[in-house]
Design an enzyme around this catalytic site. Structure first.
Site, PDB file in Angstrom:
ATOM      1  N   VAL A  33       0.805  -1.158  -0.202  1.00  0.00           N
ATOM      2  CA  VAL A  33       0.081  -0.087  -0.014  1.00  0.00           C
ATOM      3  C   VAL A  33       0.836   1.202  -0.015  1.00  0.00           C
ATOM      4  O   VAL A  33       1.779   1.492   1.154  1.00  0.00           O
ATOM      5  CB  VAL A  33      -0.824   0.175   1.141  1.00  0.00           C
ATOM      6  CG1 VAL A  33      -1.841   1.529   1.140  1.00  0.00           C
ATOM      7  CG2 VAL A  33      -1.674  -1.223   1.228  1.00  0.00           C
ATOM      8  N   CYS A  34       0.883   1.940  -1.096  1.00  0.00           N
ATOM      9  CA  CYS A  34       1.820   3.136  -1.375  1.00  0.00           C
ATOM     10  C   CYS A  34       1.171   4.386  -0.785  1.00  0.00           C
ATOM     11  O   CYS A  34       0.327   4.807  -1.098  1.00  0.00           O
ATOM     12  CB  CYS A  34       1.934   3.265  -2.708  1.00  0.00           C
ATOM     13  SG  CYS A  34       3.524   4.337  -3.127  1.00  0.00           S
TER      14      CYS A  34
END
Length: 191
Positions: A33-34
């Site tokens: 999850v950036c």
């Protein structure tokens, strides 16, 4: 979401079950999850994890507001400059159409292989909400959605409608198999 031993000095570790689909610039196929707050993207000030100040609530709200929004196209680095510009509008619709199709395929995978320990949560959620997902898909096929206060036009491409019509039978069958409310006859009546 998992708290490493050094939490809260470091942010929680967040893993996204992608099933190999990249439906959002912030959600990678490898499960990353950036987000600056998770130290998986650059950022400054309160955008990054600050020990003693940052919280799990901040992480969850950031994911909800910044990642899971209605315009994921603009989450791509540098694309925010295209908001309200013709080039952005031209690319936003096909991007969002693809994101919706990948989301529906993700639902099918979740129903077939829910994350371990979350089988009941997944099943119960889609038992309650599956009918609404199918109604929304049908509204896209018809070109409008009942937004609660009348109907709202949903512009979409012919290619999207074709792809959606191809995904719906699998999704309908998956919902019917778990006994989704209002879907007891769905598999037999789906086109």
């Amino acid at each position: 979401m998992q708290m490493p031993q050094s939490y809260p000095a470091v942010p929680p570790e967040v893993y996204y079950h992608s099933f190999g689909f990249r439906l959002n610039p912030n959600l990678y196929t490898d499960g990353t999850v950036c987000l600056s707050l998770l130290n998986t993207f650059s950022g400054e000030g309160n955008e990054v994890w600050v020990p003693g100040t940052s919280s799990l609530l901040q992480v969850v709200v950031s994911i909800q507001a910044l990642v899971l929004n209605s315009q994921p196209f603009y989450n791509e680095a540098g694309y925010e400059r295209l908001i309200d510009r013709p080039e952005g509008h031209r690319h936003e619709l096909p991007y969002n159409e693809n994101a919706l199709l990948l989301t529906l395929r993700t639902m099918i995978h979740l129903l077939r292989r829910p994350p371990q320990g979350f089988e009941g949560v997944v099943r119960d959620h889609f038992r309650r909400r599956g009918r609404y997902v199918l109604e929304t898909c049908e509204a896209y096929l018809q070109g409008c959605v009942d937004a609660g206060h009348g109907s709202m036009e949903l512009p979409c491409s012919a290619g999207f409608r074709t792809a959606l019509a191809n995904v719906m039978p699998k999704l309908t069958t998956a919902f019917a198999q778990i006994g989704a409310q209002g879907c007891d006859h769905c598999a037999a009546t789906n086109h």
